[in-house]
Design a protein around this motif. Sequence first.
Motif, PDB file in Angstrom:
ATOM      1  N   LEU A 163     -61.536  62.259  94.344  1.00  0.00           N
ATOM      2  CA  LEU A 163     -62.237  61.975  95.215  1.00  0.00           C
ATOM      3  C   LEU A 163     -62.047  62.931  96.689  1.00  0.00           C
ATOM      4  O   LEU A 163     -63.358  63.122  96.714  1.00  0.00           O
ATOM      5  CB  LEU A 163     -62.402  60.302  95.523  1.00  0.00           C
ATOM      6  N   PHE A 164     -60.933  63.644  96.084  1.00  0.00           N
ATOM      7  CA  PHE A 164     -60.791  64.504  97.471  1.00  0.00           C
ATOM      8  C   PHE A 164     -60.922  65.971  96.635  1.00  0.00           C
ATOM      9  O   PHE A 164     -61.862  65.801  98.311  1.00  0.00           O
ATOM     10  CB  PHE A 164     -58.783  64.485  97.820  1.00  0.00           C
ATOM     11  N   TRP A 165     -60.993  66.273  96.107  1.00  0.00           N
ATOM     12  CA  TRP A 165     -61.749  66.878  95.157  1.00  0.00           C
ATOM     13  C   TRP A 165     -62.872  67.370  94.665  1.00  0.00           C
ATOM     14  O   TRP A 165     -64.075  68.218  95.351  1.00  0.00           O
ATOM     15  CB  TRP A 165     -60.786  67.473  94.072  1.00  0.00           C
ATOM     16  N   LEU A 166     -63.242  66.537  94.822  1.00  0.00           N
ATOM     17  CA  LEU A 166     -66.063  66.093  95.537  1.00  0.00           C
ATOM     18  C   LEU A 166     -65.646  66.117  96.610  1.00  0.00           C
ATOM     19  O   LEU A 166     -66.915  66.687  96.592  1.00  0.00           O
ATOM     20  CB  LEU A 166     -65.675  64.337  95.027  1.00  0.00           C
ATOM     21  N   TRP A 167     -65.504  65.918  97.221  1.00  0.00           N
ATOM     22  CA  TRP A 167     -65.607  65.843  99.120  1.00  0.00           C
ATOM     23  C   TRP A 167     -65.435  67.538  99.596  1.00  0.00           C
ATOM     24  O   TRP A 167     -65.916  68.223 100.137  1.00  0.00           O
ATOM     25  CB  TRP A 167     -64.415  65.206  99.680  1.00  0.00           C
TER      26      TRP A 167
ATOM     27  N   LEU B 221     -75.736  59.764  95.515  1.00  0.00           N
ATOM     28  CA  LEU B 221     -76.207  59.747  94.481  1.00  0.00           C
ATOM     29  C   LEU B 221     -75.343  60.742  93.670  1.00  0.00           C
ATOM     30  O   LEU B 221     -74.901  60.508  92.330  1.00  0.00           O
ATOM     31  CB  LEU B 221     -77.528  61.006  93.767  1.00  0.00           C
ATOM     32  N   VAL B 222     -74.300  61.644  94.549  1.00  0.00           N
ATOM     33  CA  VAL B 222     -73.162  62.450  94.693  1.00  0.00           C
ATOM     34  C   VAL B 222     -71.754  61.097  93.615  1.00  0.00           C
ATOM     35  O   VAL B 222     -71.594  61.365  92.765  1.00  0.00           O
ATOM     36  CB  VAL B 222     -72.524  63.521  94.864  1.00  0.00           C
ATOM     37  N   LEU B 223     -71.993  60.335  94.806  1.00  0.00           N
ATOM     38  CA  LEU B 223     -71.048  59.052  93.894  1.00  0.00           C
ATOM     39  C   LEU B 223     -71.564  58.878  92.885  1.00  0.00           C
ATOM     40  O   LEU B 223     -70.483  57.851  92.202  1.00  0.00           O
ATOM     41  CB  LEU B 223     -70.789  58.087  95.700  1.00  0.00           C
TER      42      LEU B 223
ATOM     43  N   LEU C 238     -74.154  72.612  89.285  1.00  0.00           N
ATOM     44  CA  LEU C 238     -72.493  72.742  89.707  1.00  0.00           C
ATOM     45  C   LEU C 238     -71.951  71.554  90.566  1.00  0.00           C
ATOM     46  O   LEU C 238     -70.790  71.165  89.866  1.00  0.00           O
ATOM     47  CB  LEU C 238     -72.224  73.723  90.446  1.00  0.00           C
ATOM     48  N   VAL C 239     -72.870  70.722  91.262  1.00  0.00           N
ATOM     49  CA  VAL C 239     -72.292  69.657  91.984  1.00  0.00           C
ATOM     50  C   VAL C 239     -71.870  68.489  91.827  1.00  0.00           C
ATOM     51  O   VAL C 239     -71.129  67.504  91.186  1.00  0.00           O
ATOM     52  CB  VAL C 239     -73.050  69.700  93.264  1.00  0.00           C
ATOM     53  N   PHE C 240     -72.691  68.594  90.565  1.00  0.00           N
ATOM     54  CA  PHE C 240     -73.299  67.382  90.165  1.00  0.00           C
ATOM     55  C   PHE C 240     -72.425  67.538  88.660  1.00  0.00           C
ATOM     56  O   PHE C 240     -71.104  66.191  88.595  1.00  0.00           O
ATOM     57  CB  PHE C 240     -74.635  66.690  89.740  1.00  0.00           C
ATOM     58  N   ALA C 241     -72.410  68.765  88.481  1.00  0.00           N
ATOM     59  CA  ALA C 241     -71.197  68.376  86.915  1.00  0.00           C
ATOM     60  C   ALA C 241     -69.912  68.484  87.728  1.00  0.00           C
ATOM     61  O   ALA C 241     -69.523  67.994  86.519  1.00  0.00           O
ATOM     62  CB  ALA C 241     -71.543  69.941  86.343  1.00  0.00           C
ATOM     63  N   ALA C 242     -69.060  69.103  88.908  1.00  0.00           N
ATOM     64  CA  ALA C 242     -68.095  68.514  89.471  1.00  0.00           C
ATOM     65  C   ALA C 242     -68.106  67.202  89.456  1.00  0.00           C
ATOM     66  O   ALA C 242     -67.339  66.424  88.693  1.00  0.00           O
ATOM     67  CB  ALA C 242     -67.925  69.124  90.307  1.00  0.00           C
TER      68      ALA C 242
ATOM     69  N   LEU D  87     -58.562  69.448  88.077  1.00  0.00           N
ATOM     70  CA  LEU D  87     -60.059  70.465  88.746  1.00  0.00           C
ATOM     71  C   LEU D  87     -60.213  71.414  87.215  1.00  0.00           C
ATOM     72  O   LEU D  87     -60.902  72.444  86.961  1.00  0.00           O
ATOM     73  CB  LEU D  87     -58.758  71.674  89.774  1.00  0.00           C
ATOM     74  N   GLY D  88     -59.051  71.416  85.964  1.00  0.00           N
ATOM     75  CA  GLY D  88     -59.695  71.692  85.093  1.00  0.00           C
ATOM     76  C   GLY D  88     -60.665  71.483  84.216  1.00  0.00           C
ATOM     77  O   GLY D  88     -61.769  71.683  84.231  1.00  0.00           O
TER      78      GLY D  88
END
Length: 211
Positions: free
Chosen positions: A17-21, A36-38, A112-116, A148-149
Motif C-alpha cells: 500500500l505504501f509503494w502504491l501510494w 479504482l486503483v485500490l 503502468l499504474v494499474f499493472a503496479a 518492488l520486483g
Amino acid sequence: MPVPPLILLALGLAPGLFWLWRIYMRRRGRLDPKGLVLQTFFVGVGSAVPVMIVGYAVAGGADLNLAGANSPATAAMFAFVVAGLVEETAKLLVVRLSVYKTTYFNGPMDGLVFAAAAALGFASIENVMYMAQYGAGVIVLRGILSTLGHVLFASWWGFALGHAKRSTQSGAAAGVVVLGGLAFAVVAHGLFDYPLMAHGAGGFAGALVVF
C-alpha cells in the motif's frame, strides 16, 4: 511467540500500500480514481487463490525447497513457469478483464499504474504467506525487493497493454505487443527467482543483479 494473524496481514499489506501510494502520487497529469486503483490492488490480492491452484497443477506435485538447494530443472520450472508465467499471466488478467474496459484506461501510463496496483496486491498477500511460514522478519527484505520486483516485472506487460489500448493496430497486432510484454515479464521474473530457488541465500546476490 507466534505473531497474530491480523498483525501478519497488516505487515504484509503495508509495504504494498505504501509503494502504491508513492507510485500513484508520482503520476503526472490526470490522476486515476483512487477507488479504482485500490480495487485493482485488492483484486490482485485475490488472484493469489487461482495462482496457487494453477501453480500446483502446473508443478505436477513437485516440491520446492524454499530455502534453496533445488536441482536446476526444478528451480527453472518453478522460477520461469510457476512464478513467471502463471503469476504474471494472472496479474495481467486482473487488469485486462476489469479496469482495461473502463474509460480510465487510455494508454501506457494507465497501464503502468494499474499493472503496479495488481502486482502490489499479489506481492502483498505473498508477503503474508512467507511470513506465516518463515516468520515476520522476512518482510524486511521482501517489503522492498520482492514487492518492488513484482512492480518491475508487471511494468513490461502493463506498458504493452496500455499501448495496445491506445493503438490503431488490428486486434491481432495489438495482441502480439501484449504477448511480447508478457514474455519479457516472465523472463525477468524467472531470472530474479531462479538464483534464489537454485541456491537459496547463496543466490541472493544474483537476484539483486537482476533486480
